[in-house]
Design a protein around this motif. Sequence first.
Motif, PDB file in Angstrom:
ATOM      1  N   PHE A   1      59.875 -30.495  18.322  1.00 20.49           N
ATOM      2  CA  PHE A   1      60.863 -31.168  19.139  1.00 20.49           C
ATOM      3  C   PHE A   1      60.380 -32.523  19.620  1.00 20.49           C
ATOM      4  O   PHE A   1      59.198 -32.707  19.932  1.00 20.49           O
ATOM      5  CB  PHE A   1      61.196 -30.315  20.366  1.00 20.49           C
ATOM      6  N   GLY A   2      61.326 -33.465  19.710  1.00 22.86           N
ATOM      7  CA  GLY A   2      61.063 -34.715  20.389  1.00 22.86           C
ATOM      8  C   GLY A   2      61.177 -34.518  21.895  1.00 22.86           C
ATOM      9  O   GLY A   2      61.537 -33.444  22.373  1.00 22.86           O
ATOM     10  N   ARG A   3      60.865 -35.582  22.655  1.00 22.95           N
ATOM     11  CA  ARG A   3      60.885 -35.485  24.111  1.00 22.95           C
ATOM     12  C   ARG A   3      62.290 -35.514  24.677  1.00 22.95           C
ATOM     13  O   ARG A   3      62.504 -35.162  25.838  1.00 22.95           O
ATOM     14  CB  ARG A   3      60.089 -36.642  24.721  1.00 22.95           C
ATOM     15  N   GLY A   4      63.237 -35.965  23.898  1.00 22.19           N
ATOM     16  CA  GLY A   4      64.610 -36.012  24.376  1.00 22.19           C
ATOM     17  C   GLY A   4      64.965 -37.341  25.014  1.00 22.19           C
ATOM     18  O   GLY A   4      64.104 -38.064  25.518  1.00 22.19           O
ATOM     19  N   THR A   5      66.252 -37.647  24.968  1.00 18.15           N
ATOM     20  CA  THR A   5      66.806 -38.825  25.628  1.00 18.15           C
ATOM     21  C   THR A   5      67.889 -38.377  26.589  1.00 18.15           C
ATOM     22  O   THR A   5      68.767 -37.588  26.213  1.00 18.15           O
ATOM     23  CB  THR A   5      67.399 -39.828  24.624  1.00 18.15           C
ATOM     24  N   SER A   6      67.819 -38.878  27.816  1.00 17.10           N
ATOM     25  CA  SER A   6      68.824 -38.549  28.812  1.00 17.10           C
ATOM     26  C   SER A   6      70.034 -39.453  28.635  1.00 17.10           C
ATOM     27  O   SER A   6      69.893 -40.683  28.545  1.00 17.10           O
ATOM     28  CB  SER A   6      68.247 -38.705  30.210  1.00 17.10           C
ATOM     29  N   LEU A   7      71.204 -38.870  28.575  1.00 17.00           N
ATOM     30  CA  LEU A   7      72.462 -39.611  28.486  1.00 17.00           C
ATOM     31  C   LEU A   7      73.221 -39.437  29.794  1.00 17.00           C
ATOM     32  O   LEU A   7      73.398 -38.312  30.268  1.00 17.00           O
ATOM     33  CB  LEU A   7      73.313 -39.089  27.330  1.00 17.00           C
ATOM     34  N   ILE A   8      73.652 -40.552  30.365  1.00 20.66           N
ATOM     35  CA  ILE A   8      74.447 -40.518  31.587  1.00 20.66           C
ATOM     36  C   ILE A   8      75.741 -41.255  31.309  1.00 20.66           C
ATOM     37  O   ILE A   8      75.725 -42.447  30.979  1.00 20.66           O
ATOM     38  CB  ILE A   8      73.703 -41.175  32.765  1.00 20.66           C
TER      39      ILE A   8
ATOM     40  N   LEU B   1      66.987 -31.658  10.036  1.00 24.58           N
ATOM     41  CA  LEU B   1      66.803 -32.153  11.386  1.00 24.58           C
ATOM     42  C   LEU B   1      67.935 -31.590  12.226  1.00 24.58           C
ATOM     43  O   LEU B   1      69.079 -31.474  11.770  1.00 24.58           O
ATOM     44  CB  LEU B   1      66.830 -33.679  11.373  1.00 24.58           C
ATOM     45  N   GLN B   2      67.610 -31.220  13.463  1.00 24.64           N
ATOM     46  CA  GLN B   2      68.607 -30.649  14.358  1.00 24.64           C
ATOM     47  C   GLN B   2      68.716 -31.470  15.635  1.00 24.64           C
ATOM     48  O   GLN B   2      67.761 -32.132  16.045  1.00 24.64           O
ATOM     49  CB  GLN B   2      68.207 -29.222  14.741  1.00 24.64           C
ATOM     50  N   TRP B   3      69.853 -31.357  16.269  1.00 21.32           N
ATOM     51  CA  TRP B   3      70.069 -31.925  17.603  1.00 21.32           C
ATOM     52  C   TRP B   3      70.479 -30.810  18.550  1.00 21.32           C
ATOM     53  O   TRP B   3      71.319 -29.962  18.215  1.00 21.32           O
ATOM     54  CB  TRP B   3      71.132 -33.014  17.576  1.00 21.32           C
ATOM     55  N   TYR B   4      69.840 -30.814  19.742  1.00 19.83           N
ATOM     56  CA  TYR B   4      70.128 -29.848  20.782  1.00 19.83           C
ATOM     57  C   TYR B   4      70.506 -30.609  22.054  1.00 19.83           C
ATOM     58  O   TYR B   4      70.037 -31.719  22.297  1.00 19.83           O
ATOM     59  CB  TYR B   4      68.882 -28.993  21.102  1.00 19.83           C
TER      60      TYR B   4
ATOM     61  N   LEU C   1      59.362 -29.973  23.888  1.00 21.42           N
ATOM     62  CA  LEU C   1      58.967 -28.568  23.894  1.00 21.42           C
ATOM     63  C   LEU C   1      57.705 -28.398  23.045  1.00 21.42           C
ATOM     64  O   LEU C   1      57.650 -28.872  21.912  1.00 21.42           O
ATOM     65  CB  LEU C   1      60.086 -27.702  23.310  1.00 21.42           C
ATOM     66  N   ARG C   2      56.726 -27.720  23.599  1.00 23.56           N
ATOM     67  CA  ARG C   2      55.504 -27.472  22.846  1.00 23.56           C
ATOM     68  C   ARG C   2      55.378 -25.975  22.577  1.00 23.56           C
ATOM     69  O   ARG C   2      55.524 -25.160  23.480  1.00 23.56           O
ATOM     70  CB  ARG C   2      54.285 -28.001  23.613  1.00 23.56           C
ATOM     71  N   LEU C   3      55.078 -25.646  21.348  1.00 20.10           N
ATOM     72  CA  LEU C   3      55.070 -24.259  20.909  1.00 20.10           C
ATOM     73  C   LEU C   3      53.781 -23.572  21.352  1.00 20.10           C
ATOM     74  O   LEU C   3      52.687 -24.051  21.063  1.00 20.10           O
ATOM     75  CB  LEU C   3      55.202 -24.206  19.390  1.00 20.10           C
ATOM     76  N   ILE C   4      53.928 -22.424  22.016  1.00 16.30           N
ATOM     77  CA  ILE C   4      52.775 -21.659  22.490  1.00 16.30           C
ATOM     78  C   ILE C   4      52.421 -20.557  21.489  1.00 16.30           C
ATOM     79  O   ILE C   4      51.308 -20.495  20.980  1.00 16.30           O
ATOM     80  CB  ILE C   4      53.059 -21.040  23.870  1.00 16.30           C
TER      81      ILE C   4
ATOM     82  N   SER D   1      76.999 -35.784  29.873  1.00 11.76           N
ATOM     83  CA  SER D   1      75.724 -36.176  30.486  1.00 11.76           C
ATOM     84  C   SER D   1      74.738 -35.014  30.392  1.00 11.76           C
ATOM     85  O   SER D   1      75.003 -33.914  30.875  1.00 11.76           O
ATOM     86  CB  SER D   1      75.929 -36.583  31.947  1.00 11.76           C
ATOM     87  N   ALA D   2      73.611 -35.272  29.766  1.00 15.36           N
ATOM     88  CA  ALA D   2      72.588 -34.246  29.526  1.00 15.36           C
ATOM     89  C   ALA D   2      71.420 -34.926  28.822  1.00 15.36           C
ATOM     90  O   ALA D   2      71.462 -36.120  28.532  1.00 15.36           O
ATOM     91  CB  ALA D   2      73.131 -33.111  28.663  1.00 15.36           C
ATOM     92  N   THR D   3      70.408 -34.135  28.519  1.00 13.81           N
ATOM     93  CA  THR D   3      69.313 -34.617  27.682  1.00 13.81           C
ATOM     94  C   THR D   3      69.520 -34.078  26.277  1.00 13.81           C
ATOM     95  O   THR D   3      69.850 -32.905  26.095  1.00 13.81           O
ATOM     96  CB  THR D   3      67.957 -34.154  28.226  1.00 13.81           C
ATOM     97  N   TYR D   4      69.346 -34.936  25.292  1.00 12.20           N
ATOM     98  CA  TYR D   4      69.564 -34.557  23.897  1.00 12.20           C
ATOM     99  C   TYR D   4      68.233 -34.619  23.154  1.00 12.20           C
ATOM    100  O   TYR D   4      67.532 -35.636  23.170  1.00 12.20           O
ATOM    101  CB  TYR D   4      70.605 -35.475  23.260  1.00 12.20           C
ATOM    102  N   LEU D   5      67.894 -33.495  22.533  1.00 19.12           N
ATOM    103  CA  LEU D   5      66.619 -33.343  21.842  1.00 19.12           C
ATOM    104  C   LEU D   5      66.851 -33.317  20.341  1.00 19.12           C
ATOM    105  O   LEU D   5      67.793 -32.659  19.873  1.00 19.12           O
ATOM    106  CB  LEU D   5      65.949 -32.026  22.237  1.00 19.12           C
ATOM    107  N   CYS D   6      66.003 -33.985  19.600  1.00 17.21           N
ATOM    108  CA  CYS D   6      66.020 -33.794  18.160  1.00 17.21           C
ATOM    109  C   CYS D   6      64.845 -32.894  17.792  1.00 17.21           C
ATOM    110  O   CYS D   6      63.822 -32.863  18.490  1.00 17.21           O
ATOM    111  CB  CYS D   6      65.992 -35.108  17.394  1.00 17.21           C
ATOM    112  N   ALA D   7      65.011 -32.160  16.729  1.00 15.09           N
ATOM    113  CA  ALA D   7      63.982 -31.234  16.271  1.00 15.09           C
ATOM    114  C   ALA D   7      63.907 -31.302  14.758  1.00 15.09           C
ATOM    115  O   ALA D   7      64.930 -31.325  14.079  1.00 15.09           O
ATOM    116  CB  ALA D   7      64.295 -29.808  16.715  1.00 15.09           C
ATOM    117  N   LEU D   8      62.687 -31.330  14.263  1.00 10.43           N
ATOM    118  CA  LEU D   8      62.471 -31.442  12.825  1.00 10.43           C
ATOM    119  C   LEU D   8      61.769 -30.219  12.290  1.00 10.43           C
ATOM    120  O   LEU D   8      60.883 -29.658  12.939  1.00 10.43           O
ATOM    121  CB  LEU D   8      61.576 -32.647  12.508  1.00 10.43           C
ATOM    122  N   ASP D   9      62.164 -29.838  11.101  1.00  7.25           N
ATOM    123  CA  ASP D   9      61.463 -28.797  10.371  1.00  7.25           C
ATOM    124  C   ASP D   9      60.272 -29.427   9.664  1.00  7.25           C
ATOM    125  O   ASP D   9      60.451 -30.261   8.784  1.00  7.25           O
ATOM    126  CB  ASP D   9      62.414 -28.160   9.361  1.00  7.25           C
ATOM    127  N   ILE D  10      59.084 -29.039  10.064  1.00  2.00           N
ATOM    128  CA  ILE D  10      57.919 -29.547   9.348  1.00  2.00           C
ATOM    129  C   ILE D  10      57.207 -28.420   8.619  1.00  2.00           C
ATOM    130  O   ILE D  10      56.080 -28.565   8.167  1.00  2.00           O
ATOM    131  CB  ILE D  10      56.937 -30.261  10.309  1.00  2.00           C
TER     132      ILE D  10
END
Lengths: 116, 112
Positions: free
Chosen positions: A106-113, A33-36, B43-46, A85-94
């Motif tokens: 990728f998930g939709r992300g959470t905004s941090l302020i 799992l990654q965080w961006y 993000l959606r993969l194209i 302050s930014a949006t943080y996305l998690c991403a999973l290897d499936i």
Amino acid sequence: SQKIEQNSEALNIQEGKTATLTCNYTNYSPAYLQWYRQDPGRGPVFLLLIRENEKEKRKERLKVTFDTTLKQSLFHITASQPADSATYLCALDIGGGSGGSYIPTFGRGTSLIVHP
Amino acid sequence: DGGITQSPKYLFRKEGQNVTLSCEQNLNHDAMYWYRQDPGQGLRLIYYSQIVNDFQKGDIAEGYSVSREKKESFPLTVTSAQKNPTAFYLCASSTFNSDTQYFGPGTRLTVL
């Protein structure tokens, strides 16, 4: 159906406090799992990766945990600053890429302020 | 100065027109990807490509086309068949089977 959940509501915290963001997933068994981090109008930037056999990973003020039983990752920023302050996305290897390649979801992300 | 570039940053298109978004990388990465991001969405993969002259459809390929004639370049064409093309488009690259993706700055496409 496969699903990644991140809090859609913004997280507001005071400078100096620890921010904790959550990423929950269902119907996956990701190898890692990654965080961006994503700033408005910019591309995401990779922060941390944690593998399924790792419980915790740290990088400077960042800490990520990965609980494959709960199907959850927590992302912590200690001593938070307004610059965090930014949006943080998690991403999973499936998996699923051709030849077994890595295609993150990728998930939709959470905004941090972070307020000064 | 290594990196991944996208151009233009902002793009306006009239309905019914095809438009091509550029993505170039000088990181010597094998794999390249195109994502679409809508407000409040992930993000959606194209499309993605792992080697030259080969590419695979992602989750939302309908209305889009790509080519991979050179390792450094992976242009995306948004065709008139794409019903709702207004979005933020992100290109990324990685080494084959890498854990990490490197993203470009994005192109914001608006259909007038």
